[in-house]
Scaffold this motif. Structure first.
Motif, PDB file in Angstrom:
ATOM      1  N   TYR A  95       0.828  -1.217   0.000  1.00 56.50           N
ATOM      2  CA  TYR A  95       0.000   0.000   0.000  1.00 56.50           C
ATOM      3  C   TYR A  95       0.855   1.256   0.000  1.00 56.50           C
ATOM      4  CZ  TYR A  95      -3.559   3.310   1.655  1.00 56.50           C
ATOM      5  OH  TYR A  95      -4.407   4.385   1.781  1.00 56.50           O
ATOM      6  N   GLU A  96       1.871   1.268   0.839  1.00 56.49           N
ATOM      7  CA  GLU A  96       2.731   2.453   0.968  1.00 56.49           C
ATOM      8  C   GLU A  96       3.496   2.725  -0.319  1.00 56.49           C
ATOM      9  OE1 GLU A  96       6.474   4.059   3.710  1.00 56.49           O
ATOM     10  OE2 GLU A  96       5.485   2.156   4.160  1.00 56.49           O
ATOM     11  N   CYS A  97       3.910   1.664  -0.998  1.00 60.54           N
ATOM     12  CA  CYS A  97       4.707   1.821  -2.221  1.00 60.54           C
ATOM     13  C   CYS A  97       3.866   2.082  -3.455  1.00 60.54           C
ATOM     14  CB  CYS A  97       5.552   0.572  -2.457  1.00 60.54           C
ATOM     15  SG  CYS A  97       6.813   0.287  -1.198  1.00 60.54           S
ATOM     16  N   SER A  98       2.538   1.967  -3.344  1.00 61.48           N
ATOM     17  CA  SER A  98       1.680   2.099  -4.519  1.00 61.48           C
ATOM     18  C   SER A  98       1.584   3.530  -5.029  1.00 61.48           C
ATOM     19  CB  SER A  98       0.278   1.579  -4.190  1.00 61.48           C
ATOM     20  OG  SER A  98      -0.366   2.421  -3.242  1.00 61.48           O
ATOM     21  N   GLY A  99       1.807   4.512  -4.133  1.00 61.80           N
ATOM     22  CA  GLY A  99       1.671   5.917  -4.513  1.00 61.80           C
ATOM     23  C   GLY A  99       0.258   6.442  -4.413  1.00 61.80           C
ATOM     24  N   ILE A 100      -0.672   5.629  -3.894  1.00 61.40           N
ATOM     25  CA  ILE A 100      -2.074   6.038  -3.831  1.00 61.40           C
ATOM     26  C   ILE A 100      -2.274   7.204  -2.860  1.00 61.40           C
ATOM     27  CG2 ILE A 100      -2.697   4.393  -2.008  1.00 61.40           C
ATOM     28  CD1 ILE A 100      -4.878   5.275  -5.037  1.00 61.40           C
ATOM     29  N   ILE A 101      -1.504   7.249  -1.779  1.00 56.64           N
ATOM     30  CA  ILE A 101      -1.654   8.338  -0.807  1.00 56.64           C
ATOM     31  C   ILE A 101      -1.237   9.664  -1.429  1.00 56.64           C
ATOM     32  CG2 ILE A 101      -0.854   9.246   1.411  1.00 56.64           C
ATOM     33  CD1 ILE A 101      -0.523   6.364   2.363  1.00 56.64           C
ATOM     34  N   GLU A 102      -0.071   9.679  -2.079  1.00 56.09           N
ATOM     35  CA  GLU A 102       0.427  10.911  -2.696  1.00 56.09           C
ATOM     36  C   GLU A 102      -0.472  11.354  -3.846  1.00 56.09           C
ATOM     37  OE1 GLU A 102       3.621   8.825  -0.572  1.00 56.09           O
ATOM     38  OE2 GLU A 102       2.210   8.190  -2.144  1.00 56.09           O
ATOM     39  N   THR A 103      -0.965  10.395  -4.616  1.00 58.55           N
ATOM     40  CA  THR A 103      -1.836  10.727  -5.741  1.00 58.55           C
ATOM     41  C   THR A 103      -3.167  11.290  -5.263  1.00 58.55           C
ATOM     42  OG1 THR A 103      -0.821   8.952  -7.053  1.00 58.55           O
ATOM     43  CG2 THR A 103      -2.914   9.825  -7.833  1.00 58.55           C
ATOM     44  N   SER A 104      -3.731  10.681  -4.228  1.00 58.13           N
ATOM     45  CA  SER A 104      -5.006  11.160  -3.678  1.00 58.13           C
ATOM     46  C   SER A 104      -4.866  12.562  -3.105  1.00 58.13           C
ATOM     47  CB  SER A 104      -5.515  10.191  -2.606  1.00 58.13           C
ATOM     48  OG  SER A 104      -5.772   8.926  -3.152  1.00 58.13           O
ATOM     49  N   ALA A 105      -3.764  12.815  -2.393  1.00 60.23           N
ATOM     50  CA  ALA A 105      -3.536  14.141  -1.814  1.00 60.23           C
ATOM     51  C   ALA A 105      -3.401  15.187  -2.915  1.00 60.23           C
ATOM     52  CB  ALA A 105      -2.283  14.123  -0.946  1.00 60.23           C
ATOM     53  N   PHE A 106      -2.646  14.871  -3.952  1.00 60.97           N
ATOM     54  CA  PHE A 106      -2.454  15.816  -5.057  1.00 60.97           C
ATOM     55  C   PHE A 106      -3.777  16.095  -5.768  1.00 60.97           C
ATOM     56  CE2 PHE A 106      -1.685  16.637  -9.561  1.00 60.97           C
ATOM     57  CZ  PHE A 106      -0.884  17.761  -9.482  1.00 60.97           C
TER      58      PHE A 106
END
Length: 206
Positions: A95-106
């Protein structure tokens, strides 16, 4: 769907309508982007997390096929790094490496950023998603290269420090160019509009 998510979304939408009516645009931006971020994160699991993870793995897989430094087990979301000292390491893309957190925030910030039109926001969400994806693939490729040449003992340095510095450096560059409303970001959208949107519009009249 989670009842708490539905209730929270309804309350969030109501608060946004109140803030917009009262012209409190700074609070509208903050509450809107923060609320949308949590909604996107909640909805992303498990399907979007799987999709982002799979796409990142495919990017690393292409590098592995070209260089022979790693092999990818797509079914298990893992990268097998082959080291020059005959050791090996299995890196899991989670999950952490998927980039979903950074993409969602952006995406949440761009969609509520008041300086852009709706078309510009959509353009920058797509552009930023691709940028963050490529930055994440580059980060993992750097990890593969360092572990391949320096062995298992270099994994922590490569993954936790060097890889993250490169990734977040690229993300900060994206944020700087998008959220400072720079000439570069406007130039990118204008070139996209003149190349694709204008051509499409003129073709419709032929």
């Amino acid at each position: 769907m989670n009842p708490l998510l539905i209730i929270g979304t309804v309350i969030w939408l109501y608060v946004l309508t109140v803030l917009k009516r009262t012209q409190l645009m700074a609070y509208f931006f903050i509450i809107g982007s923060v609320g949308l971020f949590f909604i996107l994160i909640t909805l992303s699991n498990p399907y979007w997390v799987w999709f982002f993870t799979h796409m990142v793995i495919q990017g690393v897989k292409g590098f592995g096929l070209l260089t022979g430094m790693c092999t990818v087990m797509s079914k298990y979301g893992a990268v097998h790094i082959i080291s020059g000292d005959l050791s090996s390491l299995l890196m899991t893309i989670d999950y952490e490496c998927s980039g979903i957190i950074e993409t969602s925030a952006f995406a949440a910030l761009v969609l509520f950023f008041p300086a852009y039109s709706k078309k510009e926001r959509l353009f920058y969400v797509v552009l930023g998603t691709l940028w963050i994806y490529l930055a994440n693939v580059i980060r993992l490729i750097i990890v593969v290269i360092i572990v391949h040449y320096f062995g298992y003992s270099a994994f922590f340095l490569a993954h936790t420090i060097i890889g993250r510095l490169v990734f977040y450096g690229l993300v900060i560059a994206l944020y700087y160019n998008i959220f400072t409303y720079s000439q570069l970001s406007q130039g990118l959208y204008n070139r996209f509009k003149s190349t694709f949107l204008t051509r499409k519009g003129s073709g419709a009249h032929d």
